[in-house]
Design a protein around this motif. Structure first.
Motif, short mmCIF file in Angstrom:
data_model
loop_
_atom_site.label_atom_id
_atom_site.label_comp_id
_atom_site.label_asym_id
_atom_site.label_seq_id
_atom_site.Cartn_x
_atom_site.Cartn_y
_atom_site.Cartn_z
N PRO A 156 7.95 4.66 12.39
CA PRO A 156 9.42 4.76 12.26
C PRO A 156 10.10 3.44 11.89
CG PRO A 156 8.77 4.99 14.55
CD PRO A 156 7.51 4.94 13.75
N ARG A 157 9.36 2.32 12.04
CA ARG A 157 9.94 1.03 11.68
C ARG A 157 9.87 0.76 10.17
NH1 ARG A 157 6.41 -2.70 15.15
NH2 ARG A 157 4.97 -1.10 14.50
N LYS A 158 9.09 1.55 9.44
CA LYS A 158 8.96 1.38 8.00
C LYS A 158 9.92 2.35 7.31
CE LYS A 158 4.22 -0.18 7.92
NZ LYS A 158 2.87 0.07 7.41
N PHE A 159 11.02 1.80 6.85
CA PHE A 159 12.02 2.62 6.18
C PHE A 159 12.69 1.78 5.10
CE2 PHE A 159 14.12 0.53 9.64
CZ PHE A 159 15.33 0.12 9.11
N ILE A 160 13.26 2.46 4.11
CA ILE A 160 14.01 1.81 3.04
C ILE A 160 15.33 2.54 2.92
CG2 ILE A 160 14.07 1.28 0.58
CD1 ILE A 160 10.98 1.42 0.64
N GLN A 161 16.42 1.80 2.99
CA GLN A 161 17.75 2.38 2.83
C GLN A 161 18.47 1.59 1.73
OE1 GLN A 161 19.25 1.98 6.85
NE2 GLN A 161 18.77 4.12 7.27
N ILE A 162 18.87 2.30 0.68
CA ILE A 162 19.53 1.67 -0.46
C ILE A 162 20.88 2.35 -0.66
CG2 ILE A 162 19.35 1.08 -2.89
CD1 ILE A 162 16.30 1.59 -2.63
N PRO A 163 21.99 1.65 -0.39
CA PRO A 163 23.31 2.23 -0.65
C PRO A 163 23.53 2.39 -2.16
CG PRO A 163 23.47 0.30 0.75
CD PRO A 163 22.08 0.36 0.27
N TRP A 164 24.32 3.37 -2.55
CA TRP A 164 24.56 3.60 -3.98
C TRP A 164 25.23 2.40 -4.64
CZ3 TRP A 164 21.30 6.87 -5.27
CH2 TRP A 164 21.10 8.06 -4.62
N LYS A 165 26.03 1.64 -3.90
CA LYS A 165 26.69 0.46 -4.47
C LYS A 165 25.69 -0.62 -4.88
CE LYS A 165 29.75 0.84 -0.95
NZ LYS A 165 30.51 0.26 0.13
N GLU A 166 24.52 -0.61 -4.24
CA GLU A 166 23.50 -1.63 -4.47
C GLU A 166 22.58 -1.30 -5.64
OE1 GLU A 166 21.65 -5.22 -3.71
OE2 GLU A 166 23.48 -4.44 -2.80
N VAL A 167 22.57 -0.04 -6.09
CA VAL A 167 21.65 0.40 -7.15
C VAL A 167 22.15 -0.10 -8.50
CG1 VAL A 167 20.69 2.39 -8.34
CG2 VAL A 167 20.92 2.41 -5.86
N ASN A 168 21.24 -0.77 -9.23
CA ASN A 168 21.55 -1.26 -10.57
C ASN A 168 21.02 -0.29 -11.63
OD1 ASN A 168 22.47 -2.98 -12.53
ND2 ASN A 168 20.69 -4.30 -12.48
N LEU A 169 19.74 0.06 -11.54
CA LEU A 169 19.11 0.97 -12.49
C LEU A 169 18.15 1.90 -11.76
CD1 LEU A 169 17.91 -1.20 -15.52
CD2 LEU A 169 19.65 0.56 -15.57
N LEU A 207 0.84 -1.18 0.00
CA LEU A 207 0.00 0.00 0.00
C LEU A 207 0.89 1.24 0.00
CD1 LEU A 207 -2.62 -1.09 2.66
CD2 LEU A 207 -2.89 -1.08 0.19
N GLY A 208 0.37 2.34 -0.50
CA GLY A 208 1.15 3.58 -0.52
C GLY A 208 1.47 4.05 0.89
N GLU A 209 2.70 4.42 1.09
CA GLU A 209 3.17 4.87 2.41
C GLU A 209 3.78 6.26 2.24
OE1 GLU A 209 3.60 4.54 6.37
OE2 GLU A 209 2.91 2.85 5.18
N TYR A 210 3.25 7.25 2.96
CA TYR A 210 3.75 8.61 2.88
C TYR A 210 4.96 8.79 3.78
CZ TYR A 210 -0.71 9.55 0.67
OH TYR A 210 -1.80 9.53 -0.16
N GLY A 211 5.90 9.61 3.32
CA GLY A 211 7.09 9.85 4.12
C GLY A 211 8.01 10.85 3.44
N GLU A 212 9.31 10.70 3.72
CA GLU A 212 10.31 11.59 3.16
C GLU A 212 11.43 10.79 2.52
OE1 GLU A 212 11.67 14.00 6.38
OE2 GLU A 212 10.19 15.56 5.95
N ILE A 213 11.90 11.30 1.41
CA ILE A 213 13.08 10.73 0.75
C ILE A 213 14.27 11.60 1.13
CG2 ILE A 213 14.24 10.53 -1.47
CD1 ILE A 213 11.67 9.57 -2.67
N MET A 214 15.36 10.93 1.49
CA MET A 214 16.61 11.63 1.78
C MET A 214 17.67 11.09 0.85
SD MET A 214 16.42 11.54 5.93
CE MET A 214 18.02 12.23 6.15
N ILE A 215 18.31 11.99 0.12
CA ILE A 215 19.39 11.60 -0.78
C ILE A 215 20.66 12.20 -0.23
CG2 ILE A 215 20.32 11.81 -3.10
CD1 ILE A 215 17.45 11.87 -4.09
N GLY A 216 21.65 11.33 -0.06
CA GLY A 216 22.92 11.80 0.50
C GLY A 216 24.10 11.13 -0.14
#
Length: 132
Positions: free
Chosen positions: A42-55, A21-30
């Motif tokens: 606060p338990r619902k978060f997604i963290q993706i390191p740049w090394k892990e990004v394919n496309l 389902l759609g979850e509202y929040g904030e994107i942080m790019i660093g």
């Protein structure tokens, strides 16, 4: 509370994550990665390191004038879909850390339909050849 993987934050913007389902929040790019934190839980978060990004796949409408959503495809964990208030700014910041060759356009509606018809008629052709 979850700790950020970033040491320096370049952009914070209101966003929606489409995982289930759609979850509202904030994107942080660093400097270390792409992060999404939910406003409600606060338990619902997604963290993706740049090394892990394919496309990074961007859905562009009206010849690139409007970007309703974008997705980040990782090497191991699949596709994460997002939309935000200022998607062009988000994609520009992502371009600082990801090679521009790895930021692509998604297929249009007609390209998807053509691909599906080719697959369907190919299957029908194989079935007809088998029965003869």
């Amino acid at each position: 509370m979850v700790e950020s993987i970033n040491r320096k934050i370049d952009l914070v913007v209101q966003a929606t994550s489409y995982m289930g389902l759609g979850e509202y929040g904030e994107i942080m790019i660093g400097d270390e990665g792409f992060e999404f934190f939910s406003d409600r839980d606060p338990r619902k978060f997604i963290q993706i390191p740049w090394k892990e990004v394919n496309l990074v796949v961007a859905s562009l409408i009206f010849k690139g004038k409007w970007t309703p959503r974008y997705a980040i495809q990782t090497k191991h964990n699949g596709m994460f879909k997002f939309s935000s208030k200022h998607p062009k700014e988000v994609l520009r910041m992502v371009r600082k850390y990801i090679d521009p060759d790895h930021i692509v356009r998604s297929l249009t509606f007609f390209q998807v339909m053509r691909r599906n018809f080719k697959w369907l008629f190919g299957r029908i052709g194989k079935i007809l050849k088998i029965k003869r």
